[in-house]
Design an enzyme around this catalytic site. Structure first.
Site, short mmCIF file in Angstrom:
data_model
loop_
_atom_site.label_atom_id
_atom_site.label_comp_id
_atom_site.label_asym_id
_atom_site.label_seq_id
_atom_site.Cartn_x
_atom_site.Cartn_y
_atom_site.Cartn_z
CB ALA A 64 24.56 -51.89 6.19
N GLY A 65 28.03 -50.66 5.87
CA GLY A 65 28.94 -50.27 4.66
C GLY A 65 29.72 -51.45 4.29
CB VAL A 109 33.42 -52.74 7.94
CG1 VAL A 109 33.80 -53.51 9.08
CG2 VAL A 109 34.71 -52.21 7.39
N GLY A 110 30.54 -53.68 7.71
CA GLY A 110 29.27 -54.13 8.42
C GLY A 110 28.82 -55.38 7.55
CE LYS A 134 40.10 -45.11 11.53
NZ LYS A 134 39.52 -46.46 10.54
CB VAL A 170 45.00 -50.09 15.36
CG1 VAL A 170 46.53 -49.93 14.87
CG2 VAL A 170 44.56 -49.46 16.30
N GLY A 191 39.66 -46.63 -6.80
CA GLY A 191 39.14 -47.02 -5.65
C GLY A 191 39.63 -47.10 -4.35
CD GLU A 244 36.56 -42.98 1.84
OE1 GLU A 244 35.59 -42.21 2.15
OE2 GLU A 244 37.17 -43.68 2.69
CE LYS A 255 43.65 -47.18 10.56
NZ LYS A 255 44.00 -47.03 9.22
#
Lengths: 313, 176
Positions: A8-9, A11-12, A106, A133, A187, A190, A205
């Site tokens: 749930a970051g 992307v999620g 990945k 990728v 941002g 990281e 990738k």
């Protein structure tokens, strides 16, 4: 399609947020500690608000997600190396239940490709991973359309953070440490930028590309990887005096995987600036194709995930 | 990838009348045909027996474009004394990063030439300031045709022994 989202970051959460606009329904979301499960469809806004305010997505057990109701598992947990868990276990378990798996993670595709393909063969489910990728750039889909045997080499800028740092160093005549601090403030990098600046992310990738092009057999340990930490500002100045610049270039050529800083023409195709990514596909019959765009970010990566889900529908 | 499509460095020697605008006119066809001007060596102090000024121009272009540049130069009346002499020898630019002075740069360059069978054409050096011990150099080498990969591998080997980092150009496939 009913989606179960692991992770749930950025992307999620973005997949959950955009799922309904693509005509899909989210029946579960889990992070490492909590889950929200509803076989009839979750109120994704409420779940994401809960994650933001309380830190937990819901009161359900994350271990119950894979046994639940869903057509597609979206694997968006953080990328890990070596055994690539928990992503690998999630993927295999969903396949054993004859569900499809779409990965943004990945790790499993780079490190355990052959095992995942074996599990897929024994399953009614399929595995797609275009998001792994180049973010929103449809690299793997394009390779699929071209036919992998028609692609002779792949080369590209596959890490936006490293590219941002190199392009800022060149534009402002600044040193690495200075630009890294700026990137962290913005941002773009990281707090721990190791994965990006040491070339690991770009290498994963490239390994995935090699696995797709040569039907498996590669892991991160097969890649030769050099990062950008050691590049002084003076090197970029010397390159610029000669009409060139430095980019962190990943290559899959003649079954060799290599990621390292390279000299490229300053106005050349590969010298994309900022966080842009670019992938060049060298083809047998159609010359060179260049595809560029945003290689990272929640909505960008979710766009690739949802594209894969549409292909499964 | 066709050889004709791969840009490479070429040297053109021109002889120009000592009149205003002659140099600029001579450079026009280069940009016009998509060549990338790398350097100009304008020997103002020298004169050819015919009283012209010799100019050496380095251009990066695909062989196809380079041919067009040379024929356009000739069509516009520029005296091209030598072109494409470097065609079958390839130019290669690398960056070298590390403790270049402490590890004896001139020895490093000698070893490059010895091991790679390439010759060092040009070196630009930026010496580190006192807070940073790392220096950078840009080295232009001329290698035999088709041997740039081998030359690069040899350079990497020599550099690794001295703990220096080589930043190489793209060679295999296409340099774009």
């Amino acid at each position: 399609m009913k989606l179960a989202i692991m992770g749930a970051g950025a992307v999620g959460a973005s997949v959950a947020e955009l799922a309904s606009t693509y005509g899909h329904e989210v029946t579960a979301i889990a992070d490492s500690n909590s889950a929200a499960i509803d076989p009839t469809g979750l109120d994704t806004d409420a779940v994401l608000t809960s994650k933001r305010t309380s830190g937990a997505v819901g009161d359900d057990d994350p271990d119950a997600v894979l046994a639940g109701t869903y057509d597609v598992l979206v694997e968006a947990t953080p990328t890990t190396l070596g055994d690539a868990n928990p992503g690998y276990n999630h993927t295999v378990e969903a396949l054993e239940r004859d569900r499809h798996v779409v990965l943004a993670n990945k790790g499993p595709i780079a490190e355990r490709y052959d095992e995942i393909r074996t599990s897929e063969r024994d399953s009614d489910g399929r595995v797609l991973f275009d998001a792994t990728v180049g973010g929103a750039i449809p690299v793997l889909t394009t390779i699929g359309d071209l036919g992998r045997s028609n692609v002779t080499a792949v080369r590209g800028v596959l890490n936006g953070t490293a590219n941002f740092i190199l392009s800022r160093m060149a534009a402002e005549s600044l040193d690495y440490e200075h630009v890294l601090a700026e990137a962290q403030d913005l941002g773009v990098a990281e707090a721990d930028p190791t994965f990006d600046v040491d070339g690991t992310d770009a290498a994963l990738k490239c390994v995935i590309l090699a696995n797709v092009l040569f039907d498996g057999g590669y892991a991160l340990s097969d890649a030769s990887v050099t990062g950008i930490r050691e590049i002084p500002g003076t090197a970029l100045q010397l390159a610029a005096e000669d009409g060139r610049t430095i980019r962190l270039i990943g290559e899959v050529i003649d079954d060799e995987i290599c990621v390292e800083p390279r000299l490229v023409p300053e106005t050349g195709t590969l010298a994309v600036s900022g966080t842009q990514n670019i992938v060049q596909l060298h083809t047998e019959h159609a010359g060179r194709l260049n595809i560029s765009g945003r290689g990272a970010g929640g909505h960008e990566t979710a766009t690739a995930v949802l594209g894969d889900i549409n292909r499964l529908s | 990838m066709s050889e004709r499509m791969v840009p490479r460095a070429h040297t053109v020697r021109l002889e120009l009348d000592d009149e205003p605008g002659k140099l600029l006119n001579a450079l026009d066809p280069i940009a016009e045909h998509g060549g990338n001007l790398l350097s100009i060596f304008h020997e103002r102090g020298n004169r050819t027996p015919r009283g012209q000024i010799p100019v050496e121009v380095d251009v990066e272009a695909t062989p196809e474009r380079f041919d067009r540049i040379v024929s356009t130069l000739r069509e516009t009346g520029v005296n091209v004394v030598q072109a494409g002499a470097e065609r079958y020898s390839e130019e290669l630019t690398v960056l070298l990063v590390g403790r270049l002075i402490e590890t004896d740069l001139s020895d490093t360059l000698t070893q490059f030439e010895h091991c790679s069978s390439a010759s060092v054409a040009d070196v630009s050096l930026t010496v580190a300031d006192e807070t940073d011990e790392v220096s950078s150099a840009r080295i232009r080498l001329a290698a035999h045709a088709g041997e740039t990969d081998r030359a690069l591998a040899a350079i990497h080997e020599v550099a690794a022994e001295k703990d220096l980092t080589v930043i190489s150009p793209l060679t295999r496939g296409d340099s774009g």
